[in-house]
Scaffold this motif. Sequence first.
Motif, short mmCIF file in Angstrom:
data_model
loop_
_atom_site.label_atom_id
_atom_site.label_comp_id
_atom_site.label_asym_id
_atom_site.label_seq_id
_atom_site.Cartn_x
_atom_site.Cartn_y
_atom_site.Cartn_z
N LYS A 63 45.06 36.05 53.92
CA LYS A 63 46.55 35.81 53.20
C LYS A 63 47.56 35.56 54.43
CE LYS A 63 45.94 38.53 49.15
NZ LYS A 63 46.60 39.82 48.70
N PRO A 64 48.73 34.83 54.21
CA PRO A 64 49.50 34.40 55.42
C PRO A 64 50.10 35.77 56.10
CG PRO A 64 50.07 33.15 53.72
CD PRO A 64 48.99 34.22 52.94
N PHE A 65 50.35 35.45 57.64
CA PHE A 65 51.06 36.75 58.02
C PHE A 65 51.88 36.28 59.25
CE2 PHE A 65 46.86 36.85 59.76
CZ PHE A 65 46.94 37.07 61.19
N GLU A 66 52.67 37.00 59.93
CA GLU A 66 53.41 36.69 61.22
C GLU A 66 52.91 37.90 62.19
OE1 GLU A 66 57.47 34.36 60.12
OE2 GLU A 66 57.34 36.48 59.56
N LEU A 67 52.97 37.37 63.37
CA LEU A 67 52.93 38.57 64.48
C LEU A 67 54.26 38.73 64.97
CD1 LEU A 67 50.59 40.21 66.06
CD2 LEU A 67 50.57 38.21 67.61
N VAL A 68 54.63 40.01 64.93
CA VAL A 68 55.90 40.21 65.46
C VAL A 68 55.89 41.33 66.67
CG1 VAL A 68 58.03 41.28 64.73
CG2 VAL A 68 56.92 39.89 63.29
N ASP A 69 56.74 41.18 67.92
CA ASP A 69 56.93 42.02 68.85
C ASP A 69 58.02 42.79 68.38
OD1 ASP A 69 58.03 43.18 71.26
OD2 ASP A 69 57.47 41.48 72.55
N GLY A 122 61.48 41.76 68.48
CA GLY A 122 61.73 41.12 66.63
C GLY A 122 61.28 39.76 66.75
N GLN A 123 60.65 39.22 67.83
CA GLN A 123 60.44 37.96 68.04
C GLN A 123 59.11 37.54 67.25
OE1 GLN A 123 59.54 36.65 71.85
NE2 GLN A 123 59.24 34.66 71.70
N ARG A 124 59.09 36.47 66.49
CA ARG A 124 57.75 36.00 65.99
C ARG A 124 56.97 35.26 67.02
NH1 ARG A 124 60.73 39.26 62.53
NH2 ARG A 124 60.17 39.03 60.33
N LEU A 125 55.60 35.66 67.19
CA LEU A 125 54.86 35.06 68.07
C LEU A 125 53.91 34.11 67.35
CD1 LEU A 125 54.24 37.97 70.47
CD2 LEU A 125 55.94 36.38 70.69
N PRO A 126 53.66 33.10 68.06
CA PRO A 126 52.35 32.00 67.82
C PRO A 126 51.33 32.89 67.82
CG PRO A 126 53.32 31.13 69.73
CD PRO A 126 54.25 32.48 69.32
N CYS A 127 50.06 32.79 67.03
CA CYS A 127 48.82 33.35 67.05
C CYS A 127 47.89 32.50 66.46
CB CYS A 127 48.92 34.79 66.58
SG CYS A 127 49.37 34.66 64.59
N GLN A 128 46.63 32.99 66.72
CA GLN A 128 45.47 31.86 66.14
C GLN A 128 44.37 32.88 65.77
OE1 GLN A 128 44.71 28.71 68.82
NE2 GLN A 128 42.92 28.24 68.32
N VAL A 129 43.90 32.65 64.62
CA VAL A 129 42.64 33.38 63.94
C VAL A 129 41.56 32.65 64.17
CG1 VAL A 129 41.89 34.36 61.99
CG2 VAL A 129 44.39 34.33 62.31
N VAL A 130 40.52 33.34 64.84
CA VAL A 130 39.51 32.50 65.43
C VAL A 130 38.12 33.24 64.65
CG1 VAL A 130 38.00 31.84 67.32
CG2 VAL A 130 40.56 32.07 67.42
N SER A 131 37.48 32.36 64.15
CA SER A 131 36.19 33.10 63.39
C SER A 131 34.93 32.47 64.16
CB SER A 131 36.16 32.75 61.79
OG SER A 131 37.12 33.40 61.25
N THR A 132 34.31 33.35 64.58
CA THR A 132 32.98 32.58 65.50
C THR A 132 31.84 32.43 64.40
OG1 THR A 132 33.66 33.63 67.51
CG2 THR A 132 31.54 33.04 67.34
N THR A 133 31.11 31.23 64.40
CA THR A 133 30.00 30.99 63.47
C THR A 133 28.81 30.63 64.11
OG1 THR A 133 30.81 28.70 63.07
CG2 THR A 133 31.60 30.47 61.64
N ASP A 134 28.84 30.43 65.38
CA ASP A 134 27.71 29.96 66.36
C ASP A 134 27.25 31.17 67.16
OD1 ASP A 134 25.81 28.58 67.71
OD2 ASP A 134 27.27 27.29 68.96
#
Length: 245
Positions: free
Chosen positions: A2-8, A12-24
């Motif tokens: 589900k969608p979410f935001e990462l907050v300092d 209160g700053q919204r930070l860009p983030c990246q969800v990484v799933s390793t399959t190899d």
Amino acid sequence: DKPFELVDVETGQRLPCQVVSTTDPQAALPWAAEGIAAGGMTELVFLAEALPSMGYRTYRIVPCDEWPTVQHEYAVTDELLENRFFRLELDAKRGVIRSLYDKELKRELVDLDALHGFGQLIVRDCATGEQELARPIGAELAEVGPLYATLRLKLEASCCPRVTAEITIYHGIKRVDFNARILRDSTPTKELFFAFPFQVDNPRFHFEAPNAVIEPLRDQLPGSNTDYYAVQHWADVGNEEWGVT
């Protein structure tokens, strides 16, 4: 899922983030095979800035209705990684980096006339001195997102049936990562090397040794070893104008 935001929490700053799933399981990441065998390996990647010395910062995951959009200028293909810092071109047929151009310095960092390619895996027989170059068997864009992008190169050699080399550039920091996972068999007398021929004229070298920073030759006793050096965390090659660490 589900969608979410990462907050300092502090700002209160919204930070860009990246969800990484390793399959190899052969990915050039710590514990890749073990993580997948345990049911999956997913990480949340973000850039933590202004960390206090001997301290910490706190971040919160906050549910939201839609995934946040992040604006970054970058271009990626199976043989190209480019952002505001670098333009990196892969030669998939040779299994080497063809070009690494620094946009801020306006310089090509790769020595195009070097005997070996940039990032090339070299197998050398320590008894005869005979060299073998690893053979590439495939390249792909393994990861792309608002924080970083990764190219994955598969190779093989006579004593290394499986080699995975990954090249990563980060959109928020001026850094390139080269990671490798090597499956080595029991063939004796084989030594493995990766070549990184940087185009630095009149270079001076420094590296971190145990409890000291050393410039090879200059800081050594006459007759001491110059074949191999035990580097701790970093090595640096540079001249009066620029350098690479």
